[in-house]
Design a protein around this motif. Sequence first.
Motif, PDB file in Angstrom:
ATOM      1  N   TYR A  38      22.257  51.425  33.543  1.00 29.26           N
ATOM      2  CA  TYR A  38      22.888  51.309  32.216  1.00 29.26           C
ATOM      3  C   TYR A  38      24.188  52.102  32.152  1.00 29.26           C
ATOM      4  O   TYR A  38      25.216  51.602  31.653  1.00 29.26           O
ATOM      5  CB  TYR A  38      21.913  51.798  31.147  1.00 29.26           C
ATOM      6  CG  TYR A  38      22.422  51.637  29.738  1.00 29.26           C
ATOM      7  CD1 TYR A  38      22.777  50.383  29.241  1.00 29.26           C
ATOM      8  CD2 TYR A  38      22.539  52.734  28.895  1.00 29.26           C
ATOM      9  CE1 TYR A  38      23.239  50.228  27.938  1.00 29.26           C
ATOM     10  CE2 TYR A  38      23.000  52.587  27.591  1.00 29.26           C
ATOM     11  CZ  TYR A  38      23.345  51.330  27.123  1.00 29.26           C
ATOM     12  OH  TYR A  38      23.800  51.181  25.838  1.00 29.26           O
ATOM     13  N   THR A  41      26.839  50.389  34.090  1.00 33.28           N
ATOM     14  CA  THR A  41      27.326  49.239  33.322  1.00 33.28           C
ATOM     15  C   THR A  41      28.347  49.674  32.274  1.00 33.28           C
ATOM     16  O   THR A  41      29.405  49.055  32.127  1.00 33.28           O
ATOM     17  CB  THR A  41      26.157  48.520  32.627  1.00 33.28           C
ATOM     18  OG1 THR A  41      25.220  48.087  33.611  1.00 33.28           O
ATOM     19  CG2 THR A  41      26.653  47.317  31.836  1.00 33.28           C
ATOM     20  N   THR A  77      23.678  44.167  27.403  1.00 34.87           N
ATOM     21  CA  THR A  77      22.707  45.063  28.019  1.00 34.87           C
ATOM     22  C   THR A  77      22.199  46.106  27.029  1.00 34.87           C
ATOM     23  O   THR A  77      21.079  46.600  27.151  1.00 34.87           O
ATOM     24  CB  THR A  77      23.317  45.740  29.267  1.00 34.87           C
ATOM     25  OG1 THR A  77      22.292  46.359  30.039  1.00 34.87           O
ATOM     26  CG2 THR A  77      24.350  46.791  28.886  1.00 34.87           C
ATOM     27  N   VAL A  81      18.180  47.330  27.057  1.00 34.69           N
ATOM     28  CA  VAL A  81      17.930  48.463  27.951  1.00 34.69           C
ATOM     29  C   VAL A  81      17.647  49.771  27.214  1.00 34.69           C
ATOM     30  O   VAL A  81      16.713  50.486  27.596  1.00 34.69           O
ATOM     31  CB  VAL A  81      19.091  48.626  28.955  1.00 34.69           C
ATOM     32  CG1 VAL A  81      18.884  49.871  29.822  1.00 34.69           C
ATOM     33  CG2 VAL A  81      19.190  47.388  29.847  1.00 34.69           C
ATOM     34  N   THR A 282      19.685  40.867  32.315  1.00 37.88           N
ATOM     35  CA  THR A 282      19.910  41.818  31.221  1.00 37.88           C
ATOM     36  C   THR A 282      20.483  43.140  31.691  1.00 37.88           C
ATOM     37  O   THR A 282      21.168  43.827  30.923  1.00 37.88           O
ATOM     38  CB  THR A 282      18.605  42.110  30.464  1.00 37.88           C
ATOM     39  OG1 THR A 282      17.639  42.659  31.374  1.00 37.88           O
ATOM     40  CG2 THR A 282      18.048  40.846  29.823  1.00 37.88           C
ATOM     41  N   ALA A 283      20.219  43.520  32.926  1.00 37.80           N
ATOM     42  CA  ALA A 283      20.649  44.834  33.411  1.00 37.80           C
ATOM     43  C   ALA A 283      21.532  44.760  34.656  1.00 37.80           C
ATOM     44  O   ALA A 283      22.605  45.376  34.701  1.00 37.80           O
ATOM     45  CB  ALA A 283      19.418  45.704  33.708  1.00 37.80           C
TER      46      ALA A 283
END
Length: 317
Positions: A38, A41, A77, A81, A282-283
């Motif tokens: 995360y 990202t 995300t 997350v 999603t991640a």
Amino acid sequence: MKSSQCDNLTAVTEFVLSGLSDLPEHQIGLFVLFLGIYLTTLVGNGIIISVTALDTKLHTPMYYFLRNFSFVDVCFTSTTVPKMLANLLSTRKMISYQGCITQLFFFLFIGNTESFLLAVMAYDRYVAICHPLHYSTTMTKTVCAVAVVASWVLSSMHSLLYSVMASYLPFYGSNIIHHFFCDVPPLLRLSCSDTSTYERVIFIEGSLVVMTTFLAILSSYIRIISTILKVPSVDGRWKTFSTCSSHLAVVVLFYGTDIFMYFRPSSMYSLDYDRVVSVMYTAVSPMLNPFIYSLRNKEVKGALRNVLTSKCFEFKI
């Protein structure tokens, strides 16, 4: 029948998100892993947004769309997350009914915005490669802004339909969602009513949205490849293709996971596969996208060096 299971049961007011693993000894390791993903990202997409905004040489339609796409990646995300990270450290992995529907709305909203933006970016590359002399007059600031706004508006309408339909599904008895966020397939499996109508809507309306953007991208790339093949030199063909290779890689990653996740018969759903694929889009994908766009892009790498050099120079002064 499924609807008979609703009789004499208590209505669900909150759900339990089972997460990626039920084993307590895995929770800390998963937390560290996904916290790292995360943060990577956020930093990676933040750099793309900052560099393309600060360097005036990158104030072009291509990087305007890339900046918006990076922002959407961060939002996408962030819908799943952070809640997953909180649940990994909690023994009570709960989400309210209203929170679940809200998460579903924003997940679909932002996820579909990505698909529309990918189609817009493909069209941008098509105009740049196939009609370079008309590029500046076709891809004006107004056209670019309208394309981005339209992507958000159309996606919101799509996700609103799904979320409203999900809010009318009855949930009684079991409240365990075998997933780490509220998504359509696990909610359909959990509902005690007949979900065939919802599944038909997903297949028809969802296919229409996905196929419209996918066909727009495919049409753009057919014309792009046709134009590239007409370039006489191999170096010229490769140089031209390199301007859209990063986008093509992101398209394959996005649509590959999306089609596998949502456009399968219900009999083919598997909890383990669904979780793995969900983690990918999603991640992992939002984390990889900045690297895909920057590692093979000399302009982005050059702009990043210029920004870092200027900041270091200011610091020394």
